[in-house]
Structure formats: structure tokens, C-alpha cells
Write a protein that holds these residues in place. Structure first.
Motif, PDB file in Angstrom:
ATOM      1  N   SER A  53       6.022   7.459  -0.695  1.00  0.00           N
ATOM      2  CA  SER A  53       6.140   8.986  -0.444  1.00  0.00           C
ATOM      3  C   SER A  53       7.726   9.535  -0.192  1.00  0.00           C
ATOM      4  O   SER A  53       7.739  10.877  -0.551  1.00  0.00           O
ATOM      5  N   ASP A  62       0.860  -1.301   0.008  1.00  0.00           N
ATOM      6  CA  ASP A  62       0.054  -0.037  -0.121  1.00  0.00           C
ATOM      7  C   ASP A  62       0.832   1.369  -0.249  1.00  0.00           C
ATOM      8  O   ASP A  62       0.645   2.236  -0.553  1.00  0.00           O
ATOM      9  N   ASP A  63       1.876   1.315   0.625  1.00  0.00           N
ATOM     10  CA  ASP A  63       2.792   2.382   1.054  1.00  0.00           C
ATOM     11  C   ASP A  63       4.482   2.436   0.606  1.00  0.00           C
ATOM     12  O   ASP A  63       4.968   3.234   0.561  1.00  0.00           O
ATOM     13  N   HIS A  64       4.399   1.344   0.036  1.00  0.00           N
ATOM     14  CA  HIS A  64       6.180   0.932  -0.689  1.00  0.00           C
ATOM     15  C   HIS A  64       6.215   0.025  -1.436  1.00  0.00           C
ATOM     16  O   HIS A  64       5.273  -0.743  -1.801  1.00  0.00           O
ATOM     17  N   GLN A  79       9.739   3.760   0.029  1.00  0.00           N
ATOM     18  CA  GLN A  79       8.609   4.306   0.399  1.00  0.00           C
ATOM     19  C   GLN A  79       8.134   4.821  -0.848  1.00  0.00           C
ATOM     20  O   GLN A  79       8.795   6.024  -1.331  1.00  0.00           O
ATOM     21  N   GLU A 117      -0.899  13.390   0.415  1.00  0.00           N
ATOM     22  CA  GLU A 117      -0.896  13.286   1.935  1.00  0.00           C
ATOM     23  C   GLU A 117       0.079  13.989   2.608  1.00  0.00           C
ATOM     24  O   GLU A 117      -0.460  14.600   3.705  1.00  0.00           O
ATOM     25  N   ARG A 151      -0.593  10.080  -4.812  1.00  0.00           N
ATOM     26  CA  ARG A 151      -1.483  10.074  -3.633  1.00  0.00           C
ATOM     27  C   ARG A 151      -0.763  10.207  -2.465  1.00  0.00           C
ATOM     28  O   ARG A 151      -1.068  10.723  -1.437  1.00  0.00           O
ATOM     29  N   ALA A 152       0.344   9.003  -2.235  1.00  0.00           N
ATOM     30  CA  ALA A 152       1.205   9.146  -1.042  1.00  0.00           C
ATOM     31  C   ALA A 152       1.778  10.394  -0.712  1.00  0.00           C
ATOM     32  O   ALA A 152       1.859  10.908   0.242  1.00  0.00           O
ATOM     33  N   GLN A 153       2.322  11.081  -2.103  1.00  0.00           N
ATOM     34  CA  GLN A 153       2.964  12.546  -1.804  1.00  0.00           C
ATOM     35  C   GLN A 153       1.994  13.726  -1.435  1.00  0.00           C
ATOM     36  O   GLN A 153       2.137  14.737  -0.709  1.00  0.00           O
ATOM     37  N   LEU A 168      -0.172   6.187  -7.509  1.00  0.00           N
ATOM     38  CA  LEU A 168       0.170   5.772  -5.923  1.00  0.00           C
ATOM     39  C   LEU A 168       1.213   6.684  -5.236  1.00  0.00           C
ATOM     40  O   LEU A 168       0.982   7.215  -4.329  1.00  0.00           O
TER      41      LEU A 168
END
Length: 188
Positions: free
Chosen positions: A61, A40-42, A59, A165, A161-163, A158
Motif C-alpha cells: 500500500s 499478503d500485504d508486503h 508494504q 482499499e 488492490r492494496a491501494q 496486488l
């Protein structure tokens, strides 16, 4: 084998937390296999030599850029398979002219030509790198430009979206404006 790395990773990851999706199949290198997995995040880069596995977690992000650089992979493999097909084709023709049955050279010629065509249709070669704030990491399982672009197309939303946030301003408690109190000094 190739499937053992993926099976071990799936078992280990299922027991410990995140769910992983395979982004690339195992890609063979010199003495190693590599694959790319998405959580989901990495992104997880898995390298295996058959005796040793290493994992690199990147990651989403933290990713500042992903680069795909062209290589001569298709050219070199094309030359190798072309030489094999050319030599076996020459032997095939000579054997036919002598009135013999060229079974071995026909098999090698067909294999060489098939591999030559397969290599061509896989597309140009590439190397992929991810730039973060502290490192430039290679993604060794991305070796063809077509697959690299497919993976980037999947990762881009993805990463954004992560960045996104990270860029949202922190919540500030609302302050109710009060009228300043008027101080009156009876001595005045």
C-alpha cells in the motif's frame, strides 16, 4: 549456502505469521545473496552475507512506483565469457594443429561458449527500485529485465488492490432527516 537462507526464512515466517511466496531465487552479488518474498500485504527483501541477514519489509500500500533501469550486466558478462571462450578456442586450434589432444582447452572452450549463450538468453540486465513515501529501496535480486517484468506483472494487481482499499471513502453513518421543531413562545 543458497538454500539455507530460504529455509531459515520459511521456518521463521511460518512460526510468526504471514505466509511467504518466493518471487526470486537467491541472486549472488559481491559478498552477498539476495531474494525477494511476497506476503499478503508486503514484499520482503532478504539479504545475506552468510554471517549476517537483513530484512526489509515494503508494504504494497506504500509503493508509489517501481522502476526497472537497464544495466550493462549482459555486456560485461558476455565480454568475460567471450574472452575465456576466445582464448581457449585459440589454444584448442593450436593444440589440434600440433597433433595433440586438447582436452583441457576443449572443456574450457565448451564451458565458455555455454556460459556465453546462457548469458545472452537470460536477457538484458537491470536494477530495480521501489519508491515509497519515505525511501527509494533497491530490489537487489532483480538483475535481469525479463524476471523484473515478470515480478512487476505479479505485483501490479496486488499493489492496485492494496491501494484501492486506502482510497475507499470512510463509511459515514446515515442521518435520518428530521423536521425541525417549531418553537412557539407563548409570550409572543
Amino acid at each position: 549456502g543458497c538454500g539455507l537462507v530460504g529455509a531459515q526464512l520459511r521456518r521463521a515466517m511460518a512460526a510468526s505469521g504471514p505466509t511467504y511466496q518466493r518471487l526470486t531465487r537467491n541472486t549472488a552479488g559481491v559478498g552477498m545473496y539476495a531474494s525477494l518474498w511476497l506476503a499478503d500485504d508486503h514484499v520482503m527483501v532478504v539479504r545475506s552475507s552468510g554471517y549476517h541477514e537483513s530484512y526489509a519489509r515494503l508494504q504494497l500500500s506504500d509503493m508509489k512506483a517501481v522502476f526497472l533501469t537497464k544495466t550493462d550486466r549482459r555486456l560485461w558478462w558476455g565480454c568475460c565469457w567471450g574472452i575465456i571462450a576466445g582464448w581457449s578456442g585459440l589454444v584448442l586450434v593450436i593444440t589440434l594443429q600440433q597433433g595433440e589432444t586438447p582436452i583441457a582447452s576443449a572443456i574450457i572452450f565448451a564451458t565458455g561458449m555455454s556460459a556465453l549463450l546462457w548469458n545472452h538468453f537470460l536477457g538484458e540486465g537491470c536494477r530495480a527500485f521501489v519508491l515509497t513515501g519515505v525511501q527509494t529501496a533497491e530490489l537487489p535480486s532483480l538483475v535481469r529485465m525479463k524476471k523484473g517484468r515478470q515480478v512487476l506483472a505479479r505485483l501490479q494487481p496486488l499493489i492496485l488492490r492494496a491501494q484501492a482499499e486506502l482510497l475507499q471513502p470512510p463509511a459515514v453513518p446515515s442521518v435520518v432527516a428530521e423536521r425541525p421543531a417549531v418553537l412557539s413562545d407563548p409570550a409572543l
